[in-house]
Design a protein around this motif. Sequence first.
Motif, PDB file in Angstrom:
ATOM      1  N   LYS A  92      -4.126  23.986   8.096  1.00 31.37           N
ATOM      2  CA  LYS A  92      -4.706  23.066   9.073  1.00 31.37           C
ATOM      3  C   LYS A  92      -6.122  23.458   9.494  1.00 31.37           C
ATOM      4  O   LYS A  92      -6.806  22.685  10.156  1.00 31.37           O
ATOM      5  CB  LYS A  92      -3.807  22.993  10.306  1.00 31.37           C
ATOM      6  N   GLY A  93      -6.539  24.648   9.161  1.00 34.26           N
ATOM      7  CA  GLY A  93      -7.880  25.084   9.537  1.00 34.26           C
ATOM      8  C   GLY A  93      -7.930  26.570   9.800  1.00 34.26           C
ATOM      9  O   GLY A  93      -7.057  27.326   9.349  1.00 34.26           O
ATOM     10  N   SER A  94      -8.947  26.994  10.523  1.00 35.86           N
ATOM     11  CA  SER A  94      -9.123  28.428  10.782  1.00 35.86           C
ATOM     12  C   SER A  94      -9.933  28.633  12.057  1.00 35.86           C
ATOM     13  O   SER A  94     -10.639  27.742  12.516  1.00 35.86           O
ATOM     14  CB  SER A  94      -9.822  29.113   9.604  1.00 35.86           C
TER      15      SER A  94
ATOM     16  N   VAL B 227     -14.986  29.918   9.190  1.00 35.68           N
ATOM     17  CA  VAL B 227     -14.396  29.138  10.263  1.00 35.68           C
ATOM     18  C   VAL B 227     -14.579  27.655   9.973  1.00 35.68           C
ATOM     19  O   VAL B 227     -15.694  27.140   9.960  1.00 35.68           O
ATOM     20  CB  VAL B 227     -15.025  29.492  11.630  1.00 35.68           C
ATOM     21  N   LYS B 228     -13.498  26.949   9.705  1.00 33.99           N
ATOM     22  CA  LYS B 228     -13.548  25.522   9.381  1.00 33.99           C
ATOM     23  C   LYS B 228     -13.077  24.657  10.546  1.00 33.99           C
ATOM     24  O   LYS B 228     -13.099  23.446  10.458  1.00 33.99           O
ATOM     25  CB  LYS B 228     -12.651  25.229   8.160  1.00 33.99           C
ATOM     26  N   GLY B 229     -12.634  25.295  11.635  1.00 34.49           N
ATOM     27  CA  GLY B 229     -12.149  24.524  12.774  1.00 34.49           C
ATOM     28  C   GLY B 229     -10.704  24.112  12.576  1.00 34.49           C
ATOM     29  O   GLY B 229     -10.179  24.114  11.455  1.00 34.49           O
ATOM     30  N   MET B 230     -10.054  23.764  13.665  1.00 32.45           N
ATOM     31  CA  MET B 230      -8.663  23.358  13.618  1.00 32.45           C
ATOM     32  C   MET B 230      -8.547  21.883  13.948  1.00 32.45           C
ATOM     33  O   MET B 230      -9.296  21.341  14.758  1.00 32.45           O
ATOM     34  CB  MET B 230      -7.841  24.175  14.630  1.00 32.45           C
ATOM     35  N   LYS B 231      -7.606  21.209  13.298  1.00 30.84           N
ATOM     36  CA  LYS B 231      -7.346  19.821  13.650  1.00 30.84           C
ATOM     37  C   LYS B 231      -6.835  19.763  15.080  1.00 30.84           C
ATOM     38  O   LYS B 231      -6.011  20.576  15.495  1.00 30.84           O
ATOM     39  CB  LYS B 231      -6.303  19.228  12.697  1.00 30.84           C
ATOM     40  N   GLU B 232      -7.336  18.822  15.843  1.00 31.19           N
ATOM     41  CA  GLU B 232      -7.032  18.765  17.267  1.00 31.19           C
ATOM     42  C   GLU B 232      -5.657  18.148  17.507  1.00 31.19           C
ATOM     43  O   GLU B 232      -5.495  16.936  17.535  1.00 31.19           O
ATOM     44  CB  GLU B 232      -8.123  17.967  17.994  1.00 31.19           C
ATOM     45  N   ASP B 233      -4.659  18.977  17.645  1.00 27.23           N
ATOM     46  CA  ASP B 233      -3.349  18.539  18.094  1.00 27.23           C
ATOM     47  C   ASP B 233      -2.719  19.674  18.864  1.00 27.23           C
ATOM     48  O   ASP B 233      -3.200  20.806  18.859  1.00 27.23           O
ATOM     49  CB  ASP B 233      -2.464  18.083  16.920  1.00 27.23           C
ATOM     50  N   SER B 234      -1.616  19.396  19.528  1.00 28.27           N
ATOM     51  CA  SER B 234      -1.013  20.392  20.406  1.00 28.27           C
ATOM     52  C   SER B 234      -0.543  21.614  19.645  1.00 28.27           C
ATOM     53  O   SER B 234      -0.564  22.734  20.154  1.00 28.27           O
ATOM     54  CB  SER B 234       0.171  19.769  21.152  1.00 28.27           C
ATOM     55  N   ALA B 235      -0.119  21.429  18.376  1.00 28.76           N
ATOM     56  CA  ALA B 235       0.357  22.568  17.595  1.00 28.76           C
ATOM     57  C   ALA B 235      -0.760  23.555  17.340  1.00 28.76           C
ATOM     58  O   ALA B 235      -0.584  24.771  17.447  1.00 28.76           O
ATOM     59  CB  ALA B 235       0.942  22.073  16.270  1.00 28.76           C
TER      60      ALA B 235
END
Length: 449
Positions: A228-230, A51-59
């Motif tokens: 973008k992440g996971s 788990v690397k986290g997701m970039k914080e945006d609406s998508a």
Amino acid sequence: ASSSSSFRIIAGGMFGTPSWEQSEKLTGPQQDFICELFEPLNINGEDTDDVKGMKEDSANESSIDVVMKESIGLLQGKSQKVGLICENGCAASTKFENMDSVEQVVTLSCPTMVDFNEFGENASDALIACERHLIKTLEEFSKGGKLGTLVVDSSADKVTTSILLKILSMKKMLAKTVLDPQVVLLSMYSSESEKWHIHLSKLFKDKVFFKKKGDFAFTSEVLFSNEKGSFKLLIASDGDEHFIKNLNEKLEKLKKESGMDASVQNVAGGMWHYQGADFVPSKSFSPEDYDQSSPLEQWNSQKPVGHQIVFQMEPKPTNVEKKSKVALSNTVIRKALEVALLQSPLPLFEKDDIESIEEYNGAGDGSVLVFLWSGGSIAVLWNGREHVDLNVFVYKGDQVLHSLKLFERNFHKVISTMTTILRDEHPRGVGRVISYWDDIKEGVKPHWA
């Protein structure tokens, strides 16, 4: 070489070493839940969680929402009644409106948890009020139906969720009344702050879902990832005998709807099917039904060349409550080793060899003795208190096992208040040796070959 192998001998440490604080951190299992929670570490001890986290945006927020929404419908079907665990006054329930798979949403939150301070003067009152509020909410809801899905929102706090867990695990009749027989708990793990969701899923499976013999309860972690992440979808399921099969069938749909790669990382749970006394298997298998060529090749490649014993010694218990006092020192430990060597017929040992004993006593409160001779090697570790480890290796020879027993007995002569509390024996050699030389005879195959 492919025929070689090795293993570690773990011995006791030593008191008074300057690095004891760092060594203590490396002692014992390095996972939070042994055999249940696998958190891989690289060679430097760093977390390598997928788990690397997701970039914080609406998508990205949409990707997590899509997976949660689709999971409710795919895993539980239509017209679900959902219990949403979130912060007080959360607007998360709007996410599930106008969904065919959701008929009703009940919010499980506590007004008293707003700005809650566990060290505050009124903390206990706030906790009691929260418990009562949740019980009342569940009892009122149970009059009109059962919850088929529980969702842990990202805004949910540990305290409220822990209180809900306590209620459902302790009040069995309420849990039976308010939870569907095939209830599912869904949550996300997308950042370090949500890692406790993993433990929550396991606790729900063990404390809430396993209610009676014959239940099928599972937990699963499904990893979703893209450039973008996971993040992970965490699932705890109750009552679904074919949970694993159903999850695998729904995985492709989850991939398609989320636009992300998805893979099942972990599944735990299930139950053994009991076979009664009248059960007749369709076929019974014997060693002849399996290809034994590879094990036989390994068996024949074994070449035992020596024998190793690890002794661990501590004071003899004089009674149940206390142990006898033992006056150990570097001098006493060395004398015990010298007496044991001189009075034991170890192979190829000569009296003059005893001069080659090396002593190291500057690392801590104890000492290390190392003795090498043409017939083998001995390492003695004293921890500075009341524990002694002996690691003895000797090459193959006549009466070796008998001489090792004498060595142990003669070592105890000097320190008569000590006793062997653990004794591990190992054959040593090449060809991935696992058998003692007395067990291997020329031209004789093992019974299973």
